[in-house]
Design a protein around this motif. Structure first.
Motif, PDB file in Angstrom:
ATOM      1  N   GLU A 156      -5.722   2.890 -16.376  1.00 36.46           N
ATOM      2  CA  GLU A 156      -4.724   3.612 -16.692  1.00 36.46           C
ATOM      3  C   GLU A 156      -4.740   4.637 -15.461  1.00 36.46           C
ATOM      4  O   GLU A 156      -5.481   5.394 -15.162  1.00 36.46           O
ATOM      5  CB  GLU A 156      -4.713   4.435 -18.036  1.00 36.46           C
ATOM      6  CG  GLU A 156      -4.739   3.599 -19.311  1.00 36.46           C
ATOM      7  CD  GLU A 156      -4.719   4.295 -20.440  1.00 36.46           C
ATOM      8  OE1 GLU A 156      -4.563   5.339 -20.271  1.00 36.46           O
ATOM      9  OE2 GLU A 156      -5.385   3.798 -21.365  1.00 36.46           O
ATOM     10  N   TYR A 195      -9.079  13.118 -16.814  1.00 38.14           N
ATOM     11  CA  TYR A 195      -9.477  11.879 -16.079  1.00 38.14           C
ATOM     12  C   TYR A 195     -10.955  11.525 -15.780  1.00 38.14           C
ATOM     13  O   TYR A 195     -11.761  12.419 -15.707  1.00 38.14           O
ATOM     14  CB  TYR A 195      -8.919  11.883 -14.755  1.00 38.14           C
ATOM     15  CG  TYR A 195      -7.400  12.347 -14.766  1.00 38.14           C
ATOM     16  CD1 TYR A 195      -6.449  11.057 -15.067  1.00 38.14           C
ATOM     17  CD2 TYR A 195      -6.838  13.290 -14.579  1.00 38.14           C
ATOM     18  CE1 TYR A 195      -5.223  11.260 -14.978  1.00 38.14           C
ATOM     19  CE2 TYR A 195      -5.379  13.602 -14.656  1.00 38.14           C
ATOM     20  CZ  TYR A 195      -4.386  12.556 -15.126  1.00 38.14           C
ATOM     21  OH  TYR A 195      -3.311  12.825 -15.165  1.00 38.14           O
ATOM     22  N   LEU A 204      -6.732   9.276 -11.700  1.00 39.23           N
ATOM     23  CA  LEU A 204      -5.797  10.086 -10.938  1.00 39.23           C
ATOM     24  C   LEU A 204      -5.689   9.726  -9.355  1.00 39.23           C
ATOM     25  O   LEU A 204      -6.786   9.753  -8.725  1.00 39.23           O
ATOM     26  CB  LEU A 204      -5.940  11.665 -11.297  1.00 39.23           C
ATOM     27  CG  LEU A 204      -5.079  12.595 -10.628  1.00 39.23           C
ATOM     28  CD1 LEU A 204      -3.647  12.325 -10.976  1.00 39.23           C
ATOM     29  CD2 LEU A 204      -5.617  13.923 -10.681  1.00 39.23           C
ATOM     30  N   ILE A 252       4.375   9.978 -10.900  1.00 36.20           N
ATOM     31  CA  ILE A 252       5.323  11.222 -10.694  1.00 36.20           C
ATOM     32  C   ILE A 252       5.423  11.623  -9.412  1.00 36.20           C
ATOM     33  O   ILE A 252       4.782  11.676  -8.405  1.00 36.20           O
ATOM     34  CB  ILE A 252       4.301  12.385 -11.256  1.00 36.20           C
ATOM     35  CG1 ILE A 252       3.600  12.118 -12.558  1.00 36.20           C
ATOM     36  CG2 ILE A 252       4.717  13.816 -11.025  1.00 36.20           C
ATOM     37  CD1 ILE A 252       2.340  13.095 -12.983  1.00 36.20           C
ATOM     38  N   TYR A 275       1.415  17.187  -5.645  1.00 31.34           N
ATOM     39  CA  TYR A 275       0.320  17.356  -6.147  1.00 31.34           C
ATOM     40  C   TYR A 275      -0.231  18.792  -6.272  1.00 31.34           C
ATOM     41  O   TYR A 275      -1.033  19.189  -7.025  1.00 31.34           O
ATOM     42  CB  TYR A 275      -0.845  16.393  -5.914  1.00 31.34           C
ATOM     43  CG  TYR A 275      -1.200  16.191  -4.475  1.00 31.34           C
ATOM     44  CD1 TYR A 275      -1.541  17.088  -3.512  1.00 31.34           C
ATOM     45  CD2 TYR A 275      -0.989  14.983  -3.981  1.00 31.34           C
ATOM     46  CE1 TYR A 275      -1.942  17.074  -2.428  1.00 31.34           C
ATOM     47  CE2 TYR A 275      -1.130  14.609  -2.708  1.00 31.34           C
ATOM     48  CZ  TYR A 275      -1.676  15.704  -1.874  1.00 31.34           C
ATOM     49  OH  TYR A 275      -1.857  15.396  -0.257  1.00 31.34           O
ATOM     50  N   THR A 307      -2.448   7.672 -13.129  1.00 30.38           N
ATOM     51  CA  THR A 307      -1.534   8.481 -13.085  1.00 30.38           C
ATOM     52  C   THR A 307      -1.449   8.695 -11.330  1.00 30.38           C
ATOM     53  O   THR A 307      -2.513   9.187 -10.863  1.00 30.38           O
ATOM     54  CB  THR A 307      -1.769   9.804 -13.469  1.00 30.38           C
ATOM     55  OG1 THR A 307      -1.730   9.583 -15.058  1.00 30.38           O
ATOM     56  CG2 THR A 307      -0.798  10.809 -13.251  1.00 30.38           C
ATOM     57  N   LYS A 356      -9.257   6.296 -17.187  1.00 26.66           N
ATOM     58  CA  LYS A 356      -8.348   6.880 -16.843  1.00 26.66           C
ATOM     59  C   LYS A 356      -8.454   7.492 -15.283  1.00 26.66           C
ATOM     60  O   LYS A 356      -9.698   8.107 -15.079  1.00 26.66           O
ATOM     61  CB  LYS A 356      -7.715   8.139 -17.643  1.00 26.66           C
ATOM     62  CG  LYS A 356      -7.451   7.639 -18.881  1.00 26.66           C
ATOM     63  CD  LYS A 356      -7.002   9.021 -19.953  1.00 26.66           C
ATOM     64  CE  LYS A 356      -5.677   9.448 -19.316  1.00 26.66           C
ATOM     65  NZ  LYS A 356      -5.040  10.397 -20.354  1.00 26.66           N
ATOM     66  N   CYS A 373       1.848  19.868  -9.639  1.00 30.85           N
ATOM     67  CA  CYS A 373       1.920  19.201 -10.805  1.00 30.85           C
ATOM     68  C   CYS A 373       0.572  20.028 -11.632  1.00 30.85           C
ATOM     69  O   CYS A 373      -0.227  20.297 -10.996  1.00 30.85           O
ATOM     70  CB  CYS A 373       1.611  17.773 -10.579  1.00 30.85           C
ATOM     71  SG  CYS A 373       3.183  16.738  -9.969  1.00 30.85           S
ATOM     72  N   LYS A 414       1.396   5.503 -14.550  1.00 28.54           N
ATOM     73  CA  LYS A 414       2.292   6.619 -14.726  1.00 28.54           C
ATOM     74  C   LYS A 414       2.678   7.283 -13.337  1.00 28.54           C
ATOM     75  O   LYS A 414       1.710   7.895 -12.914  1.00 28.54           O
ATOM     76  CB  LYS A 414       1.809   7.630 -15.869  1.00 28.54           C
ATOM     77  CG  LYS A 414       2.456   8.896 -15.889  1.00 28.54           C
ATOM     78  CD  LYS A 414       1.940   9.948 -16.855  1.00 28.54           C
ATOM     79  CE  LYS A 414       2.537  11.208 -16.962  1.00 28.54           C
ATOM     80  NZ  LYS A 414       1.912  12.290 -17.708  1.00 28.54           N
TER      81      LYS A 414
END
Length: 216
Positions: A68, A108, A47, A94, A98, A70, A45, A101, A92
């Motif tokens: 994955e 992550y 970011l 957004i 930041y 974000t 994951k 958020c 994903k």
């Protein structure tokens, strides 16, 4: 002088953004590729702060096609471009700031940013970096590739010039406008440390494009 909100600035330039970054900004073309080499191959994951059109993700997906991601960005037009380029990836996205958020806690393996942090104050950066630190799993890393300068005099000049323009135009505190305020590499590393990161190192630099890595 032209002084635009961050979102307006990038929305107006979305069509030529990729070509501009790859051809005109010193060190960026190499920096996108170099950043990908620092992403651990066991990353699940990731970011991406200020992901834009995903130029750094273009390179990361070549070595980690299943990661994955974000991605957060203020400019919807850029996020739309990113989705067009990588419709088959685990994205994903957004649309937002930041700074605002919720990044979560220990979500992550890796966090990255590319040429986005040089627009903000030291205080704003430490606040954000602390959020990034908390969002990472233990042993995770934050990898930043950004515009940094060598001399304190250069940093002082840009911060002073920005403050003067904001005062002249009556820009309210906290409003995000596009103006470059690069830190020195040394100061940038100190901001990482203030947010809790350890083993903070500058690992690559070409012209003013510099990669700094901090570990949780």
């Amino acid at each position: 002088m032209s002084y635009e909100t961050m979102s307006d600035f990038f929305t107006a330039r979305v069509e030529g953004y990729d070509a501009h970054m790859l051809k005109n900004v010193g060190g960026c073309k190499e920096g996108y590729k170099k950043l990908a080499t620092f992403i651990p191959r066991n990353t699940v994951k990731l970011l991406d702060l200020g992901c834009g059109t995903g130029l750094e993700l273009d390179e990361i997906f070549k070595v980690l096609p299943g990661v994955e991601v974000t991605g957060i960005d203020l400019t919807k037009a850029m996020l739309d471009k990113l989705k067009e380029k990588h419709p088959d990836k685990a994205l994903k996205l957004i649309h937002g700031s930041y700074f605002e958020c919720d990044l979560g806690i220990e979500q992550y393996d890796i966090a990255i940013s590319f040429q986005t942090m040089h627009h903000f104050s030291h205080e704003d950066k430490v606040q954000l970096y602390t959020k990034i630190y908390k969002s990472l799993k233990m042993g995770g890393q934050y990898i930043e590739c950004d515009y940094m300068v060598e001399l304190q005099e250069e940093e002082d000049y840009w911060y002073s010039a920005n403050a003067k323009v904001r005062e002249e135009l009556h820009i309210p505190a906290g409003a995000f406008y596009h103006y470059d305020t690069p830190c020195t590499v040394s100061n940038q590393k100190k901001l990482f440390q203030l947010a809790g990161f350890s083993q903070v190192k500058d690992v690559w630099r070409k012209e003013n494009t510099t990669i700094v890595i901090g570990k949780k």
